[in-house]
Design a protein around this motif. Sequence first.
Motif, PDB file in Angstrom:
ATOM      1  N   ALA A 276      -1.161 -16.852   5.897  1.00 46.51           N
ATOM      2  CA  ALA A 276      -2.129 -16.139   5.066  1.00 46.51           C
ATOM      3  C   ALA A 276      -2.721 -14.937   5.796  1.00 46.51           C
ATOM      4  O   ALA A 276      -2.873 -13.854   5.211  1.00 46.51           O
ATOM      5  CB  ALA A 276      -3.237 -17.089   4.624  1.00 46.51           C
ATOM      6  N   ILE A 277      -3.060 -15.100   7.067  1.00 49.35           N
ATOM      7  CA  ILE A 277      -3.624 -13.985   7.830  1.00 49.35           C
ATOM      8  C   ILE A 277      -2.619 -12.839   7.909  1.00 49.35           C
ATOM      9  O   ILE A 277      -2.959 -11.678   7.642  1.00 49.35           O
ATOM     10  CB  ILE A 277      -4.047 -14.443   9.240  1.00 49.35           C
ATOM     11  N   ALA A 278      -1.385 -13.150   8.254  1.00 45.38           N
ATOM     12  CA  ALA A 278      -0.358 -12.106   8.357  1.00 45.38           C
ATOM     13  C   ALA A 278      -0.103 -11.447   7.008  1.00 45.38           C
ATOM     14  O   ALA A 278       0.093 -10.222   6.922  1.00 45.38           O
ATOM     15  CB  ALA A 278       0.929 -12.704   8.912  1.00 45.38           C
ATOM     16  N   THR A 279      -0.111 -12.246   5.936  1.00 46.56           N
ATOM     17  CA  THR A 279       0.092 -11.704   4.587  1.00 46.56           C
ATOM     18  C   THR A 279      -1.029 -10.750   4.207  1.00 46.56           C
ATOM     19  O   THR A 279      -0.780  -9.632   3.726  1.00 46.56           O
ATOM     20  CB  THR A 279       0.177 -12.854   3.567  1.00 46.56           C
ATOM     21  N   MET A 280      -2.255 -11.182   4.409  1.00 45.76           N
ATOM     22  CA  MET A 280      -3.398 -10.345   4.032  1.00 45.76           C
ATOM     23  C   MET A 280      -3.460  -9.064   4.859  1.00 45.76           C
ATOM     24  O   MET A 280      -3.770  -7.983   4.335  1.00 45.76           O
ATOM     25  CB  MET A 280      -4.704 -11.131   4.159  1.00 45.76           C
ATOM     26  N   GLU A 281      -3.175  -9.164   6.156  1.00 45.92           N
ATOM     27  CA  GLU A 281      -3.216  -7.969   6.999  1.00 45.92           C
ATOM     28  C   GLU A 281      -2.197  -6.934   6.548  1.00 45.92           C
ATOM     29  O   GLU A 281      -2.425  -5.721   6.677  1.00 45.92           O
ATOM     30  CB  GLU A 281      -2.986  -8.360   8.459  1.00 45.92           C
TER      31      GLU A 281
END
Length: 386
Positions: A276-281
């Motif tokens: 999720a963090i990588a996706t949002m970034e």
Amino acid sequence: MSNLFQTYGRWEIEPATASGSWMTDVCGKKYLDFTSGIGVCNLGHRPKQVEEAVLTQLNQYWHVSNLFTSSKQEKAAQLLAQVAGMDRVFFANSGAEANEGAIKLARKATGRTKIITFINSFHGRTFATMSATGQDKIKHGYGPMLETFVYVPYNDVEAVKNAMGEDVAAIMLEVVQGEGGIHIGDQEFFNEIEALCQKYGALLVIDEIQTGIGRTGKPFAFQHFGLQPDIVTAAKGLGSGFPIGAVIGKEKLGEYFGPGSHGSTFGGNPISIAAAIATMEAIFQREQLEEVIEKGNYLINQLNDQLGKLPFVHDIRGLGLMIGIECSFNVAPVLAELRKNGLIVLQAGEKVIRLLPPLTVLKSEMDEAVQILTSIMQKNNDAVKA
């Protein structure tokens, strides 16, 4: 004989590999995938930055439970809260779980039980979210639904006013009804709903399970209309295929979700949080979101040019890269023909072809999809004439 419950009308395709906008089946046939895993793989299949983040986490630890402090959960929550203009986040495993959490939170925070939702809405298949959904077809055979949901026509301000009162805990809506046929709400409709919630002390809950995480060209679809919801739910595109959902709320709601009030063994799992963090970034970059709007406009214009004059095409509508082609007939046979010709798309209701390409889709890939759609739809038109 299959040992699986036959809850899905499965297609004839078994994937072998997938990358970007493309999928290859076990027979070696390639498909242009305009489903994105039903709005999940917003960065396409196996985006490198997400894959790297997941592999890093896999080499650290997989699961410890939510009894432990997690700086990565905090980071993911901060990213979500900041882009949504909100304050608190609870992580679940799916969109249905996120909507369950939102329903519980709205009822507990207001001390009321009545929730207004909309005809043709879709909020999930657990018992509460099935009850919240304004489609009878998913409720058959399960007995009485929860009685605290009231369904009114979408985009009908007067119907909402007639249902509204001081016993209403929340109005729960989708800015774009996805499963219900790609129906987009009107600005006046949203403004009136927001005003009614403020007048009666009800909460505004916006279901962004399919529309969120950049799908419409904004982090969340409600931001196209200047709305200020109390609760927002997210899932699908949040984890690039790893199971995760989120309830995002205002600070005033924090006291109602304290220790022991709600929980999830797997919610906010370290692997899903890393994804999720990588996706949002990647997605929450201004240039990326602007591209989604440009691509959506281009694709709708191409579809209108090629399909708009066909007599059985009633409407082509969408927001960003969430597009529906409404026809005068059941489109299931058309979808089967498209798959045979290398294009995978979805239905939204009986008569709407739903396009959910990756946000990273190339112009050449959109052109190819339009060409395949045009070819199959024109054959259908020729058959009708004959």
